[in-house]
Design a protein around this motif. Sequence first.
Motif, mmCIF file in Angstrom:
data_model
loop_
_atom_site.group_PDB
_atom_site.id
_atom_site.type_symbol
_atom_site.label_atom_id
_atom_site.label_comp_id
_atom_site.label_asym_id
_atom_site.label_seq_id
_atom_site.Cartn_x
_atom_site.Cartn_y
_atom_site.Cartn_z
ATOM 1 N N GLN A 6 0.825 -1.217 0.000
ATOM 2 C CA GLN A 6 0.000 0.000 0.000
ATOM 3 C C GLN A 6 0.855 1.261 0.000
ATOM 4 O O GLN A 6 0.402 2.321 -0.445
ATOM 5 N N SER A 7 2.100 1.138 0.489
ATOM 6 C CA SER A 7 3.016 2.284 0.486
ATOM 7 C C SER A 7 3.737 2.427 -0.842
ATOM 8 O O SER A 7 4.547 3.342 -1.013
ATOM 9 N N GLY A 8 3.474 1.492 -1.782
ATOM 10 C CA GLY A 8 4.063 1.594 -3.111
ATOM 11 C C GLY A 8 5.413 0.936 -3.267
ATOM 12 O O GLY A 8 6.174 1.289 -4.178
ATOM 13 N N PHE A 9 5.763 -0.028 -2.397
ATOM 14 C CA PHE A 9 7.063 -0.679 -2.460
ATOM 15 C C PHE A 9 6.882 -2.186 -2.687
ATOM 16 O O PHE A 9 5.795 -2.744 -2.499
ATOM 17 N N ASP A 10 7.983 -2.835 -3.055
ATOM 18 C CA ASP A 10 7.977 -4.264 -3.324
ATOM 19 C C ASP A 10 8.322 -5.021 -2.051
ATOM 20 O O ASP A 10 9.412 -4.843 -1.490
ATOM 21 N N PHE A 11 7.411 -5.860 -1.621
ATOM 22 C CA PHE A 11 7.617 -6.616 -0.379
ATOM 23 C C PHE A 11 8.845 -7.519 -0.478
ATOM 24 O O PHE A 11 9.670 -7.592 0.444
ATOM 25 N N ASN A 12 9.002 -8.239 -1.579
ATOM 26 C CA ASN A 12 10.106 -9.198 -1.716
ATOM 27 C C ASN A 12 11.467 -8.520 -1.728
ATOM 28 O O ASN A 12 12.479 -9.127 -1.384
ATOM 29 N N GLN A 13 11.492 -7.246 -2.096
ATOM 30 C CA GLN A 13 12.755 -6.519 -2.101
ATOM 31 C C GLN A 13 13.265 -6.274 -0.686
ATOM 32 O O GLN A 13 14.471 -6.311 -0.425
ATOM 33 N N PHE A 14 12.332 -6.040 0.248
ATOM 34 C CA PHE A 14 12.722 -5.728 1.617
ATOM 35 C C PHE A 14 12.818 -6.968 2.503
ATOM 36 O O PHE A 14 13.724 -7.089 3.323
ATOM 37 N N LEU A 15 11.846 -7.867 2.384
ATOM 38 C CA LEU A 15 11.794 -9.050 3.244
ATOM 39 C C LEU A 15 11.734 -10.308 2.383
ATOM 40 O O LEU A 15 10.680 -10.924 2.212
ATOM 41 N N PRO A 16 12.856 -10.729 1.830
ATOM 42 C CA PRO A 16 12.878 -11.950 1.001
ATOM 43 C C PRO A 16 12.858 -13.195 1.880
ATOM 44 O O PRO A 16 13.896 -13.801 2.156
ATOM 45 N N LEU A 17 11.660 -13.551 2.349
ATOM 46 C CA LEU A 17 11.523 -14.716 3.228
ATOM 47 C C LEU A 17 11.391 -15.971 2.378
ATOM 48 O O LEU A 17 10.422 -16.137 1.626
ATOM 49 N N PRO A 18 12.345 -16.903 2.480
ATOM 50 C CA PRO A 18 12.340 -18.066 1.589
ATOM 51 C C PRO A 18 11.158 -18.997 1.793
ATOM 52 O O PRO A 18 10.670 -19.607 0.849
ATOM 53 N N ASN A 19 10.696 -19.142 3.041
ATOM 54 C CA ASN A 19 9.635 -20.107 3.324
ATOM 55 C C ASN A 19 8.272 -19.440 3.506
ATOM 56 O O ASN A 19 7.351 -20.034 4.070
ATOM 57 N N PHE A 20 8.145 -18.193 3.043
ATOM 58 C CA PHE A 20 6.889 -17.471 3.246
ATOM 59 C C PHE A 20 5.799 -18.009 2.319
ATOM 60 O O PHE A 20 6.006 -18.142 1.115
ATOM 61 N N GLU A 21 4.657 -18.309 2.911
ATOM 62 C CA GLU A 21 3.510 -18.795 2.155
ATOM 63 C C GLU A 21 2.482 -17.680 2.068
ATOM 64 O O GLU A 21 1.914 -17.258 3.074
ATOM 65 N N ASP A 22 2.265 -17.155 0.862
ATOM 66 C CA ASP A 22 1.355 -16.027 0.661
ATOM 67 C C ASP A 22 -0.080 -16.478 0.919
ATOM 68 O O ASP A 22 -0.608 -17.338 0.220
ATOM 69 N N ILE A 23 -0.706 -15.891 1.926
ATOM 70 C CA ILE A 23 -2.083 -16.270 2.275
ATOM 71 C C ILE A 23 -3.056 -15.133 2.018
ATOM 72 O O ILE A 23 -4.204 -15.186 2.422
ATOM 73 N N SER A 24 -2.592 -14.083 1.328
ATOM 74 C CA SER A 24 -3.460 -12.914 1.145
ATOM 75 C C SER A 24 -4.661 -13.223 0.272
ATOM 76 O O SER A 24 -5.713 -12.620 0.414
ATOM 77 N N ASP A 25 -4.514 -14.192 -0.685
ATOM 78 C CA ASP A 25 -5.616 -14.504 -1.573
ATOM 79 C C ASP A 25 -6.190 -15.885 -1.332
ATOM 80 O O ASP A 25 -6.944 -16.407 -2.139
ATOM 81 N N ARG A 26 -5.791 -16.507 -0.233
ATOM 82 C CA ARG A 26 -6.250 -17.867 0.019
ATOM 83 C C ARG A 26 -7.687 -17.897 0.522
ATOM 84 O O ARG A 26 -8.171 -16.958 1.136
ATOM 85 N N GLU A 27 -8.339 -19.033 0.252
ATOM 86 C CA GLU A 27 -9.731 -19.193 0.670
ATOM 87 C C GLU A 27 -9.840 -19.289 2.190
ATOM 88 O O GLU A 27 -10.871 -19.003 2.744
ATOM 89 N N ASP A 28 -8.682 -19.712 2.889
ATOM 90 C CA ASP A 28 -8.813 -19.877 4.345
ATOM 91 C C ASP A 28 -9.069 -18.560 5.037
ATOM 92 O O ASP A 28 -9.458 -18.534 6.179
ATOM 93 N N ASN A 29 -8.742 -17.438 4.347
ATOM 94 C CA ASN A 29 -9.001 -16.139 4.946
ATOM 95 C C ASN A 29 -10.481 -15.845 5.007
ATOM 96 O O ASN A 29 -10.903 -14.945 5.685
ATOM 97 N N LEU A 30 -11.246 -16.578 4.224
ATOM 98 C CA LEU A 30 -12.682 -16.357 4.180
ATOM 99 C C LEU A 30 -13.378 -17.395 5.021
ATOM 100 O O LEU A 30 -12.900 -18.512 5.193
ATOM 101 N N VAL A 31 -14.521 -17.019 5.552
ATOM 102 C CA VAL A 31 -15.246 -17.927 6.426
ATOM 103 C C VAL A 31 -15.795 -19.091 5.618
ATOM 104 O O VAL A 31 -16.398 -18.903 4.573
ATOM 105 N N ASN A 32 -15.585 -20.280 6.128
ATOM 106 C CA ASN A 32 -16.145 -21.464 5.483
ATOM 107 C C ASN A 32 -16.713 -22.348 6.581
ATOM 108 O O ASN A 32 -16.050 -23.218 7.096
ATOM 109 N N CYS A 33 -17.916 -22.039 7.011
ATOM 110 C CA CYS A 33 -18.518 -22.738 8.143
ATOM 111 C C CYS A 33 -19.257 -23.971 7.656
ATOM 112 O O CYS A 33 -19.868 -23.961 6.599
ATOM 113 N N THR A 34 -19.192 -24.987 8.462
ATOM 114 C CA THR A 34 -20.021 -26.157 8.212
ATOM 115 C C THR A 34 -21.357 -25.922 8.885
ATOM 116 O O THR A 34 -21.441 -25.845 10.106
#
Length: 1108
Positions: free
Chosen positions: A990-1018
Amino acid sequence: MRAQKRSHYEENRTTILEQRHEYYIGNRDVILKQGSENREENSAQNHEYYLTNRDDILDERRRNYVENRQVIYDRVNNRRQSISERHFKSAVFGCPNFVYPKIHNLGPLNIECQYCEAVHFKDELKSMCCHNGKLSHLSVQNEPENFPIALKNLFIGTDSKCNNFREFIRQYNNANAFASMGAKIEDIPGNGPYCFKISGEVYHRTSENIQIDPTLQPNSVQKLIHQPSYAELYVYDADTSIEIRMREPANAKCLRDNMITINAVLNDVSPYASCFRKLREIYDKELSNTRITGSSMKKVSLIFTRNLHDDQRVYNAPRTSDDIAIVYVADRDGNIPAELDFAVQPSNSNTLKRINMLSKHLDPMIFPLFFPNGDFGWTTDLSHNMNHATKIRNKVTVLEFYSNKIAIRRNHFNPLFYGGKLFQQYLVYADARYEANRMTYIRNNQKTLRVESYKGLLDHVNSISRDNKARVGNIFILPSTFVGGPRFMSKLYQDNMAMVRKFGRPDLFITFTCNPKWEEIKSELKAFQSSSDRPDLVTRVFRLKLKEFLDDIVKRKILGEILAYVYVIEHQKRGLPHAHCLFTLSNEDEIKTADDVDNIISAELPDRNVQSELYNIIITQNIHGPCGRLNPKSICMVEGSCSKNFPKAFCNETDVSTDGYPIYRRRNNSNETHFTRNNIQVDNRFVVPYNSFLSLKYNAHINVELCSTVKAIKYINKYITKGYDCARIGVQVNANDNVEKVVDYDEIKQYLNCRYISSQEAAWHLQDFPIHGQSHNVVMLSVHLKDGQSIFFEENQAENALRRESVACTTLTAYFDLNVSDSTAHQYLYQDIPNHYIFKNKQWVKRSEVSHHGEKTIGRIISVSPRNVELYHLRLILLSVKGPDATSFENLKKFNGQTYSTYKDVARVRGLINDSNEWHNCMYEASSYMMPKCLRSLLVTIICHCNPANPLQLFEDFKENMIEDFIQQGNSVEKSLKFCINDIKIQIQQSGFDFNQFLPLPNFEDISDREDNLVNCTVDRNNLLWNDLNSDQLLAADTILKSLVGLNSQECFYLDGPGGSGKTFLYRALIQKVDLIGKKILIVAWTGIAAILYCQVELHAIQPLVYP
């Protein structure tokens, strides 16, 4: 001669004493009367002498104190030391001084004020009634011969009519009131004593236009189209008005006989009833003249004036209608007199008029049962008794007036104390008037408020105005000096964290709750009363008990040496006050082992055979529930489990190795200590942790917890300083098609609309009791660049404002001046100055040599964002530089004979910053007080704008601090870390910068667009929560659902309600329903503290607008 008398007395001692006793018995009345007259005469003479020589007496006392200050201090200190040695660790089991104390009692309520005859407890402040005679002319109220006997009998009687009157006294009062009290009355769920509680703004209205129907009779009331109310009823005869009142559904349970009695009393003695009768008489006369002469009807008005016939010496004397209002008759174009409070006039329309909160007519018009004689309420014109007034301020404040009203005087009948539910309403009304008066002052004095810390807020408002192409309208700020406001509570949190930084994390978290069954309360109640009928008495007793409780722990050191403490007063849903207290122990007395915990804290039932008194207290005060599977309908149950995590598991040994509160010893011992409640066996699993000494002495619910093992200590401090349940700050953009857009920002209105007031809380405020206390005074020290302090000025006053501010000193510029004029200050850093100097009259003044207040003072330099580069490095320099190097802004830019252009350059050459530690130190300091969300935002600011050498290492060093809020929500460490990284990624992008340039985390799993972020109730379609919604919940749910399924609808809804009103249940029902129609839901919460479970889904935190 003296020796002979002594010898004679010793030989005949028995005979002499018997003779004296016989003489006293025979002449007791005469002796007592003579002694009383002598005391009164001496008191009058002493008082007269004091008034005549007051200045000389005070000067002599000051001189004696200054000359003997060290001696006085040593004497007090030695006395305290002796007391603390005698009681040291007397509440710690196994210590030599350990004892089981007697139950604490305040003693009788019989210490009489010499000015107004109000009674006090022994240890109570004696000036809280009439303020040392300043209000003695207002204290004599409701003399027995003045208050109507018939109405008094309803208050104090014990027959069925009187019981009905007291039970439905609010209905009786509202039916006969001349004006209304408008507010949102909260319906508190669950069983328990009655508690009057409101939310939102309070307003008062009366009939502005009165419809007078000359043909109206009792038998024609049912045909009325317009139902008369309030003052309108007093223009009709008694039978008609009573018939109208009894037909009101709210009065269905009221007795007609009681209504007749009240109506007769008010028509007989109330000057307000007389005013409206006079209005009717003159109106009928003018109407008759109009019909006879054929002329136009003249305008008839009832004018309630502000200052008509006011005389402070007879303020509480019986009133006549001429003291209240005048009937004004004029032609249709005639002007009403300007000096009026409000006016009432006959008319064909039916409208209500709002009465000013400062009107003196409010009390008798809203509460005619308490003030049938028309006694005026508080107004701005009230003055102190001239015999006791001071030269500085001689006006009666709202608090002084109402604290005097609720003072207990044995020889005067006060209907307030017999009013029960109506008394609770009166206290809330009085507190609302006090608050409105404060708000009026703040609204009218915005230009004089300190605004250095509001710059960010003003920038935010200006930014919104630019985005909306609107101009900035009214901006009203609620300052940090407003007790109980959001900025005040935020400042209190920062002060608490400053003490944590100096003394370390607290050791004990103790909650002390008022017991309404204390003997001091019960002894003052009538047979037909309960403690809820006397909030004034309950709060007075709790205040004194709390003072003794703190003296035990802090002064007598019953738990060990206390380095620092803080407490905050809160009120339960049903009003009972309680105190949250944090205590920090010295290193020698620190609780380190499981045995240390067991010696102070117990979570087991006492042995009923050995400690029967303690056993009875614990089973009465410190048992939770029972709840859980044994009692699933308990009020604490949420989602099938206890919100307080009871019942606890059995445990043979205390475990202090966990992060959080320790697992206390709860042995599954024999059934000898168990008992049965509601047919459920209660054992050690339901015991709330307690200390034997404190529980036995105070006979109250006292929850004692060890909190030194809690890593996230910020959450405890945030919890006790959370303040009122309030809505978030909002900036309102007002606009329509024909008017320009205006951005308004009104914190005062927002505060009034969202705060709650209960009767107990109102009684606490009206008696001017503090809502918090702390061991150390934390002084906030400002930081600003040269000529960088913010100022406000009115239009065309810019030059004067600049000239005024150029000579005014802040704490920083005064520090520079101090280093120039006082060489002894060179040894102190800026943050240490408050320990040795007092900021007074815009300059630092040295503390007295024998004063020890400096030891209880902490300096706190305000925090600065790294984005403000120069100011940030100026603050960094002030943390390290002192003496001759800190005499001006320019001097701070010098080092080793060279002048640098920026503070950042100076900080670098001084070795205060380098690529390896500058931002690490910044994050380290912030982690001691910032909440995780703010800490993540700070890291993003440093990464994006400050160019750190190793941002990845910075993240690794403080990731534990930045995931605390996700951990608090019940997530695993691994999942919390994912959410933390994702939040940082979003902010960087949101500040206009590249995340991977500053914090190159090798094992980072991007969850920003994952379905688990959304409610999935039984969802069980056969067991929908939607089917269990009540009517109010269903109305809200339908409205939200219709908006959701709309094609082009984008709306925001806000649900407001007290705890237990069903908001969470409604949210969960909506989640189920929305899931069934194929929509996806993202749930967010304002803070990490929000521990709300919706279908066991992830709850994400978003950043609200932060109070500066």
